[in-house]
Design an enzyme around this catalytic site. Structure first.
Site, short mmCIF file in Angstrom:
data_model
loop_
_atom_site.label_atom_id
_atom_site.label_comp_id
_atom_site.label_asym_id
_atom_site.label_seq_id
_atom_site.Cartn_x
_atom_site.Cartn_y
_atom_site.Cartn_z
N HIS A 197 -6.01 -8.03 26.88
CA HIS A 197 -4.97 -7.65 25.92
C HIS A 197 -3.97 -8.79 25.84
O HIS A 197 -3.56 -9.34 26.87
CB HIS A 197 -4.29 -6.35 26.37
N CYS B 30 -0.82 -0.42 24.27
CA CYS B 30 -1.59 -1.66 24.45
C CYS B 30 -2.99 -1.41 24.99
O CYS B 30 -3.89 -2.23 24.81
CB CYS B 30 -0.84 -2.61 25.38
N ASN C 164 1.82 -10.23 20.18
CA ASN C 164 1.22 -9.04 20.80
C ASN C 164 1.04 -7.97 19.71
O ASN C 164 2.02 -7.47 19.18
CB ASN C 164 2.16 -8.56 21.91
O1 UT7 Z 1 1.94 -5.39 25.86
C1 UT7 Z 1 2.44 -4.44 26.73
C2 UT7 Z 1 2.78 -4.99 28.02
N1 UT7 Z 1 3.84 -5.95 27.88
C3 UT7 Z 1 3.91 -6.95 28.71
O2 UT7 Z 1 3.06 -7.11 29.55
C4 UT7 Z 1 5.12 -7.86 28.63
C5 UT7 Z 1 5.54 -8.24 30.00
N2 UT7 Z 1 6.80 -8.98 30.02
C6 UT7 Z 1 6.98 -10.22 29.50
O3 UT7 Z 1 6.10 -10.73 28.86
C7 UT7 Z 1 8.26 -10.95 29.80
O4 UT7 Z 1 9.01 -10.22 30.73
C8 UT7 Z 1 9.14 -11.21 28.54
C9 UT7 Z 1 8.48 -12.28 27.68
C10 UT7 Z 1 9.33 -9.95 27.76
C11 UT7 Z 1 10.50 -11.73 28.95
O5 UT7 Z 1 10.38 -12.89 29.73
P1 UT7 Z 1 11.16 -13.03 31.12
O6 UT7 Z 1 10.84 -14.36 31.64
O7 UT7 Z 1 10.81 -11.84 31.96
O8 UT7 Z 1 12.67 -13.00 30.64
P2 UT7 Z 1 13.83 -11.98 31.04
O9 UT7 Z 1 13.63 -10.68 30.34
O10 UT7 Z 1 14.01 -11.98 32.51
O11 UT7 Z 1 15.08 -12.69 30.39
C12 UT7 Z 1 15.53 -13.98 30.84
C13 UT7 Z 1 16.69 -14.42 29.99
C14 UT7 Z 1 17.79 -13.38 29.84
O12 UT7 Z 1 19.03 -14.05 29.82
P3 UT7 Z 1 19.95 -14.10 31.15
O13 UT7 Z 1 20.21 -12.68 31.49
O14 UT7 Z 1 19.11 -14.82 32.18
O15 UT7 Z 1 21.13 -14.88 30.69
C15 UT7 Z 1 17.53 -12.79 28.47
O16 UT7 Z 1 18.70 -12.26 27.88
O17 UT7 Z 1 16.25 -14.71 28.66
C16 UT7 Z 1 17.04 -13.98 27.71
N3 UT7 Z 1 16.20 -13.64 26.57
C17 UT7 Z 1 16.01 -14.47 25.54
N4 UT7 Z 1 16.50 -15.68 25.25
C18 UT7 Z 1 16.09 -16.28 24.11
C19 UT7 Z 1 15.46 -12.51 26.38
N5 UT7 Z 1 14.79 -12.60 25.23
C20 UT7 Z 1 15.12 -13.79 24.67
C21 UT7 Z 1 14.75 -14.46 23.50
N6 UT7 Z 1 15.25 -15.69 23.27
N7 UT7 Z 1 13.88 -13.93 22.61
#
Ligand code: UT7
Length: 335
Positions: free
Chosen positions: A262, A115, A292
């Site tokens: 980014h 990135c 992204n």
């Molecule tokens: O570009 C390089 C750098 N990258 C970044 O900076 C990305 C940084 N991270 C993020 O943008 C976020 O962490 C994400 C968008 C990837 C994820 O969002 P989050 O709010 O951190 O969600 P999480 O990973 O904590 O997941 C929350 C819940 C989980 O379910 P439980 O365990 O709470 O039941 C996941 O399984 O959301 C679930 N989940 C989804 N649900 C529906 C994860 N992905 C999905 C999805 N659709 N696509």
């Protein structure tokens, strides 16, 4: 010593639009979840059978950038190509650009900083120009993510975020040391390499071993991301990189005319905007349309901001990125 100036910008994204609802037909996700957590509404994915690859999209963006720059392909002295999704394991995409654009047999270098790839690539090009070694350097960021994503519920935490596309810039020598790229600031912290990575195939986890194990639970060749952990580091490092760049040039946050972050997550951009107390017209976001696009994201956003007339002569433009490695950095430009 010289400065380098951006004299041409171009972008290319595939036509094929994939909406959040399209993704919810492939995996257990929803438009609501994706928009709420990331701000993404749709992204472009290369359609099966298309000629597009990272190198091909990079060449398409580069043709536009060269055309707008006023120099010709024969004036390009060096190529820097940033991608994490090259057409081949080796050689890199840079050499393909030399061939696809029929540029003279100049040097071509690939940058592998995910990135932060475009920020690193600009910094590399700038050094070659500053020292007088090269006059015109073509810098490209391009990604073909969609072919390497796991399009099932198991992969949803990563797959819904990424899109395909490319952008390019021509950097050229200027004798005006008050204009162009004023400074670049690069960082890495390799102890977090495994928090956002594709582990295999690699020399440590090579094809015969993968084939022999034939393990349906082996996800090592899909991207892995510890999302929350990456998010927490991103907001801190983004801020640090911007502050470092401003301080190096005796600028204050209110001097920023355009911040191009980014496009990792709209929530990260909004956090930064709030922290630096920037107005909406001082920050450019297009993650809503493209997701992204990793090494392509900063250059696609920069190109669009410029095309929309949001960047003008004399503006202080800040590029900032954070991503896998971890790597992060900023570039301060006097347009
Ligand atoms: O570009 C390089 C750098 N990258 C970044 O900076 C990305 C940084 N991270 C993020 O943008 C976020 O962490 C994400 C968008 C990837 C994820 O969002 P989050 O709010 O951190 O969600 P999480 O990973 O904590 O997941 C929350 C819940 C989980 O379910 P439980 O365990 O709470 O039941 C996941 O399984 O959301 C679930 N989940 C989804 N649900 C529906 C994860 N992905 C999905 C999805 N659709 N696509």
């Amino acid at each position: 010593m010289y400065n380098s100036k951006i004299i041409g910008l171009g972008k290319y994204v595939p036509d094929h639009v994939v909406t959040n609802d399209d993704l919810s037909k492939m995996m257990d996700t929803s438009d609501e979840w994706i928009q709420e957590r990331t701000g993404i509404i749709e992204r472009r994915w290369i359609k099966e059978g298309s000629e597009d690859t990272s190198a091909v999209m990079g060449a398409k963006a580069a043709r536009i950038a060269i055309e707008r720059s006023g120099v010709t392909k024969d004036d390009i002295d060096f190529i820097v190509f940033a991608t994490l999704s090259p057409d081949y394991y080796f050689p890199g995409c840079g050499v393909q650009i030399q061939d696809l654009l029929d540029v003279p047999t100049v040097g071509a270098l690939d940058v592998r900083n995910q990135c932060s790839g475009f920020v690193y690539a600009v910094a590399v090009a700038d050094q070659f120009i500053k020292t007088g070694m090269y006059k015109n350097v073509l810098v490209i960021g391009a990604e073909y993510h969609s072919g390497g994503l796991e399009k099932t519920t198991r992969g949803r935490g990563v797959t819904v975020i990424f899109g395909d596309g490319a952008g390019a810039a021509v950097l050229s020598r200027t004798e005006d040391r008050t204009r162009g790229i004023l400074s670049s600031h690069l960082h890495s912290e390799g102890k977090y390499a495994e928090e956002l990575m594709v582990a295999g195939p690699s020399i440590k986890h090579w094809v015969p071993e993968i084939l022999e194990a034939n393990d349906p639970n082996d996800t090592s060749y899909y991207p892995y991301m510890n999302g929350t952990f990456v998010f927490k580091h991103a907001v801190v490092r983004f801020s640090e990189a911007i502050v470092e760049g401003l301080e190096a040039n005796n600028l204050k946050k209110e001097d920023i005319d355009m911040l191009i972050p980014h496009q990792a997550n709209l929530r990260i951009s909004q956090f930064i905007q709030k922290k630096f107390r920037l107005r909406d017209d001082q920050v450019y976001n297009n993650i809503q349309k493209y997701g992204n696009t990793t090494a392509a994201s900063v250059i696609i956003a920069l190109t669009e901001a410029w095309e929309e007339g949001k960047i003008n002569e004399g503006d202080n433009v800040v590029l900032a990125a954070f991503g896998s490695g971890f790597t992060w950095g900023s570039v301060i430009i006097k347009w």
